[in-house]
Design an enzyme around this catalytic site. Structure first.
Site, mmCIF file in Angstrom:
data_model
loop_
_atom_site.group_PDB
_atom_site.id
_atom_site.type_symbol
_atom_site.label_atom_id
_atom_site.label_comp_id
_atom_site.label_asym_id
_atom_site.label_seq_id
_atom_site.Cartn_x
_atom_site.Cartn_y
_atom_site.Cartn_z
ATOM 1 C CD GLU A 88 -0.448 -3.079 8.871
ATOM 2 O OE1 GLU A 88 -0.790 -2.840 7.700
ATOM 3 O OE2 GLU A 88 0.666 -2.780 9.329
ATOM 4 C CE LYS A 270 0.786 -1.561 3.929
ATOM 5 N NZ LYS A 270 0.678 -1.952 5.341
ATOM 6 C CG ASP A 286 -12.681 6.891 -4.780
ATOM 7 O OD1 ASP A 286 -11.946 5.908 -4.607
ATOM 8 O OD2 ASP A 286 -13.188 7.188 -5.881
ATOM 9 C CG HIS A 383 3.218 -5.890 14.121
ATOM 10 N ND1 HIS A 383 3.646 -6.177 12.848
ATOM 11 C CD2 HIS A 383 2.689 -4.653 14.079
ATOM 12 C CE1 HIS A 383 3.403 -5.131 12.070
ATOM 13 N NE2 HIS A 383 2.820 -4.200 12.798
HETATM 14 C C1 MEV Z 1 3.594 -1.590 7.819
HETATM 15 O O1 MEV Z 1 2.203 -1.633 7.553
HETATM 16 C C2 MEV Z 1 4.157 -0.244 7.458
HETATM 17 C C3 MEV Z 1 5.687 -0.167 7.504
HETATM 18 O O2 MEV Z 1 6.231 -1.213 6.698
HETATM 19 C C4 MEV Z 1 6.045 1.197 6.948
HETATM 20 C C5 MEV Z 1 7.527 1.376 6.737
HETATM 21 O O3 MEV Z 1 8.239 0.368 6.521
HETATM 22 O O4 MEV Z 1 7.953 2.547 6.746
HETATM 23 C C6 MEV Z 1 6.188 -0.365 8.906
#
Ligand code: MEV
Length: 432
Positions: A88, A270, A286, A383
């Site tokens: 990413e 995430k 792992d 991005h």
């Molecule tokens: C993107 O990989 C991660 C985010 O979505 C985390 C978040 O929303 O806190 C930007």
């Protein structure tokens, strides 16, 4: 469907997995419509192919996930450069940004528990008397494991506790053996231990074992990180006139929303795992075990919540993160693969608890950067730079052209492959 210029897919020959590596690769190449650049990319160097062959069944090459380093981290007073393997675009940039935001005020302070992991044996048909016997069976379990765990014990680890309970729904008995695995992830050791004591537990309880395996919950192997910065630090990168104190307040609100709303918590977490999983892959830990433990921890209250907390009070933004981090620095692929050993060298060859602490700091940094972007300009802006570079590559730019085309695209209203193609043509025209 047949794709123009590509081979039709056909079945792999019988006994494929038993063929020699290069034969397997030839079988695969002729069976699947893989384009030449894809084939080159997954082939790697001969040494990497051989290592793949030693590590997994039916190996045919390796996947070249980009490896980068997040720089500028100050963790417990020590400068740390953190390698991350990630596909990413903005993850490493975000971590580096948060490292810089925090370092003037001491960076990240971290902690880690002892590296305790649990091996489990599940038994059925255990009577009340049988369960009572198991309750007193700890010393026998410890004695039975003393040889298997002797090298761990020499390094300060080894057997710690034995606990039993009856599961209310199935009525099965759960026997937990808690072991300090020191610098290993511990899976092999735990599974060996569980399988070794399994017949002893059957005999002592009169029950029958259903299975013996480690638990990936890792709730006794925690690490955490925290930071605190004056809100003015958040002025970096804000548009002129934007109020950093308001940004701090909004970060705290965003974190509170992630505590309350599960759908948001999953994305928030995430983002934390973006860094942690990248570090796990770079060190060939792992990744699945680490992710599983983190998400189970997020749901430990019975409801899935955010892993981190943020507050903004009296001009100070504070953030903290705690989660299980079963990172290893020995065993498995970690100290076997030269690429993983190189990542550990970049990290200063930490022991497992120190690596877990670095991972906690990294996760919190990633989270801080994501929240700061989300409550201000959003994440798309960051991005676009990487998106433009990919468009430039797809349009045929190579070497320094990639950056130049990406910069040209940033000035354009539209950034798509056609615009990248035009920018590349104009660049080459000027250069010729
Ligand atoms: C993107 O990989 C991660 C985010 O979505 C985390 C978040 O929303 O806190 C930007």
């Amino acid at each position: 469907m047949r794709t123009a210029g590509m081979k039709e897919r056909k079945a792999l020959p019988p006994g494929f997995r038993r063929h020699e590596l290069e034969q397997r690769r030839a079988d695969l190449h002729s069976a699947f419509p893989i384009e030449q650049d894809g084939w080159d990319a997954l082939s790697g160097l001969p040494l990497q192919r051989e290592l793949s062959d030693v590590m997994v069944e039916s190996a045919i090459g390796c996947t070249p996930v980009p490896l980068g380093v997040a720089t500028g981290f100050l963790i417990d007073g020590v400068d740390v450069t953190i390698p991350l393997a990630v596909e990413e675009p903005s993850i490493i940039a975000a971590a580096t940004f948060a490292a810089r935001l925090t370092r003037r005020d001491g960076g990240f302070t971290t902690w880690a528990s002892a590296p305790l992991m649990t091996a489990q044996v599940f038994l059925e048909q255990v009577s009340t008397e049988g369960l009572a016997k198991l309750h007193d069976f700890g010393p026998q379990v410890e004695a039975a494991l003393s040889r298997t765990l002797s090298t761990l014990a020499e390094r300060g680890g080894g057997f710690r506790r034995f606990e039993v309970s009856r599961l209310p729904e199935t009525g099965s008995v759960r026997a937990d053996i808690i072991i300090d695995v020191r610098d290993a992830m511990g899976a092999n050791r735990l599974n060996t231990a569980a399988e070794l004591v399994r017949p002893l537990l059957e005999e002592a309880s009169g029950g029958r074992a259903v299975m013996a395996i480690l638990s990936n919950e890792a709730r006794d192997r925690l690490a955490g990180a925290r930071f605190s910065i004056p809100v003015e630090r958040l002025a970096v990168g804000l548009s002129p006139g934007a109020d950093p104190a308001e940004t701090a307040r909004r970060i705290a609100v965003a974190a509170a929303i992630a505590q309350e709303d599960t759908a948001r918590a999953v994305t928030h977490n995430k983002g934390i795992m973006n860094g942690i999983a990248g570090l796990a892959l770079a060190t060939m830990n792992d990744t699945r075990a680490i992710e599983a433990a983190a998400h189970a921890w997020a749901a430990r209250s019975g409801r899935y919540r955010s892993l981190s907390t943020f507050t903004a009070d009296a001009g100070v933004l504070r953030g903290s993160l705690e989660l299980p981090l079963p990172f290893a620095t020995v065993g498995g692929a970690v100290d076997f693969h030269p690429a993983s050993r190189a990542s550990l060298a970049i990290l200063g060859n930490p022991d497992a608890p120190r690596l877990a602490r670095i991972a906690a700091a990294l996760g919190l940094a990633q989270n801080l950067a994501a929240l700061r972007a989300l409550v201000t300009e959003g994440i798309q802006q960051g991005h676009m730079r990487y998106h433009a570079a990919r468009l430039a590559w797809r349009a045929g730019a190579r070497g320094p052209e990639v950056r130049m085309v990406a910069e040209a695209l940033a000035k354009e209203e539209r950034s798509d492959i056609a615009a990248a193609g035009r920018a590349l043509a104009a660049l080459r025209e000027r250069g010729s």
